[in-house]
Design an enzyme around this catalytic site. Structure first.
Site, mmCIF file in Angstrom:
data_model
loop_
_atom_site.group_PDB
_atom_site.id
_atom_site.type_symbol
_atom_site.label_atom_id
_atom_site.label_comp_id
_atom_site.label_asym_id
_atom_site.label_seq_id
_atom_site.Cartn_x
_atom_site.Cartn_y
_atom_site.Cartn_z
ATOM 1 N N ASP A 204 -9.126 5.640 -17.635
ATOM 2 C CA ASP A 204 -7.732 5.470 -17.228
ATOM 3 C C ASP A 204 -7.367 4.006 -16.994
ATOM 4 O OD1 ASP A 204 -5.120 6.441 -15.956
ATOM 5 O OD2 ASP A 204 -6.033 5.390 -14.264
ATOM 6 N N LEU A 285 0.567 5.387 -11.615
ATOM 7 C CA LEU A 285 1.685 4.737 -12.310
ATOM 8 C C LEU A 285 1.238 3.800 -13.422
ATOM 9 C CD1 LEU A 285 3.951 3.947 -9.242
ATOM 10 C CD2 LEU A 285 4.299 5.726 -10.944
ATOM 11 N N ARG A 286 -0.073 3.772 -13.714
ATOM 12 C CA ARG A 286 -0.538 2.873 -14.772
ATOM 13 C C ARG A 286 0.122 3.205 -16.104
ATOM 14 N NH1 ARG A 286 -6.070 3.336 -12.621
ATOM 15 N NH2 ARG A 286 -6.544 1.450 -11.448
ATOM 16 N N GLY A 287 0.278 4.490 -16.390
ATOM 17 C CA GLY A 287 0.887 4.896 -17.653
ATOM 18 C C GLY A 287 2.298 4.350 -17.805
#
Length: 364
Positions: A204, A285-287
């Site tokens: 991720d 919230l990385r996406g």
């Protein structure tokens, strides 16, 4: 005032030109976007053996323009950074040199000391100086750190690499002595899924995830073989033949890097990206962040200052496919699920197969 010196002449290995690599558009696009905006967070490339992963990454490093560094500095420091300037904004270093963007290969058997660097405790105690021997992270600063078979690397070491890539700094602590140095690099990992997947928690943290497959079309396979044979027969002539298109792509990258801060994205588009992430049940919230950055980098790469819906379509699968929760009983491809969610939220028809095919200018 700084004096620009010439880097010592060394015999440099000839590298297959980036623009001559046939196919694998998804991988090439992901790499180019990370070079334009390193804050995207690196690329994980998973695919079959012999699909050109290492060749493409070395070709990208060779394509990039030279950078100016402080002479005799082990960290490839930028002389224009505040640490190297005096109160008048002038470079304090006596001289600078131009050198190729560093490309560092991390061997599978590397120890943590080899990666992070070591402190000579005896010298530090005896002479009162911080005797630091830089590791691979220091050598990769302002360049590319490539880890082949990253899925076979010790998880602790992968964690160290990801921490440094995300923060831009590496800290080494031994016996109460601490050394901190810049370690800003594009982290590129590759591997074969047959040999095991990277743990989801680590996967991720890679900004983008490219999946590549062995080319099935006979005519395209013949084309790849012929191009490689032509290069092996006479590398210098082959490189010269592709020099013009290489220089064009290099300039396109430089222009995109300069233009990136001016690229804007409509608020509604940002909301739609977050809606897709929410609908796909993406953790954290990385996406959202990576998709925003990648879409802006693609717009800059193509010379635009406004992100379009098509920019988002072409990068969103790369940014989200590895963040979906996997059901071992589900046969639906994660990339297909991302594109379906994109189509529903943006109200457009999607063509997943063509996402990256037209994205890389100058490549064939």
């Amino acid at each position: 005032m700084s004096l620009t010196a010439q880097a010592p002449k060394t015999a440099r290995r000839v590298v297959f030109p980036f623009t001559a690599i046939v196919g694998q558009a998804e991988m090439k696009l992901a790499l180019l976007l990370n070079v334009i905006d390193p804050k995207i967070g690196g690329v994980m490339i998973m695919g079959d053996r012999g699909t050109g992963k290492s060749t493409t990454i070395r070709a990208l490093a060779d394509l990039l323009p030279e950078i100016e560094v402080v002479a005799d500095d082990p960290f490839n420091s930028d002389p224009n950074e505040p640490d190297w300037m005096n109160s008048n904004g002038e470079v304090q270093s006596d001289s600078t040199v131009k050198k190729k963007v560093p490309m560092v290969d991390l061997p599978l058997g590397a120890t943590e000391d080899r990666v992070c660097g070591t402190i000579d405790i005896e010298k530090a105690l005896a002479e009162g100086v911080k005797a630091f021997e830089p590791g691979l992270l220091a050598k990769a600063n302002r360049g590319i750190l490539y880890v082949d078979e990253v899925n076979l690397l010790d998880d602790h070491l992968v964690d160290v690499l990801l921490d440094s890539a995300a923060s831009g700094w590496n800290t080494v602590e031994r016996e109460g002595i601490s050394i901190r140095h810049p370690a800003r690099f594009v982290l590129v990992g590759s591997g074969n899924p047959e040999e095991g997947e990277l743990r989801p928690q680590l996967l991720d943290r890679f900004g983008m995830h490219a999946e590549i497959r062995t080319v099935k079309e006979p005519a395209l396979r013949v084309k790849i073989v012929e191009e490689r044979a032509a290069f092996d027969k006479n590398p210098l002539d082959y490189i010269k033949e592709h020099q013009e298109v290489q220089e064009t792509l290099q300039q396109q990258i430089v222009t995109a890097q300069a233009q990136l801060p001016q690229v804007e994205m409509d608020y509604d588009m940002r909301v739609n990206i977050s809606e897709i992430c929410s609908e796909l049940d993406v953790d954290g919230l990385r996406g959202d962040i990576v998709t925003n950055r990648a879409a802006k980098a693609l717009a800059a790469f193509e010379g635009r200052t406004e992100v379009t819906v098509d920019d988002i379509r072409r990068v969103i699968t790369l940014c989200l496919r590895h963040r979906l929760r996997k059901d071992p009983l589900e046969s639906i491809d994660s990339g297909y699920k991302v594109q379906k969610a994109f189509g529903r939220v943006f109200g457009v028809e999607t063509e997943p197969e063509a996402d990256a095919a037209m994205a890389v200018s100058g490549s064939r």
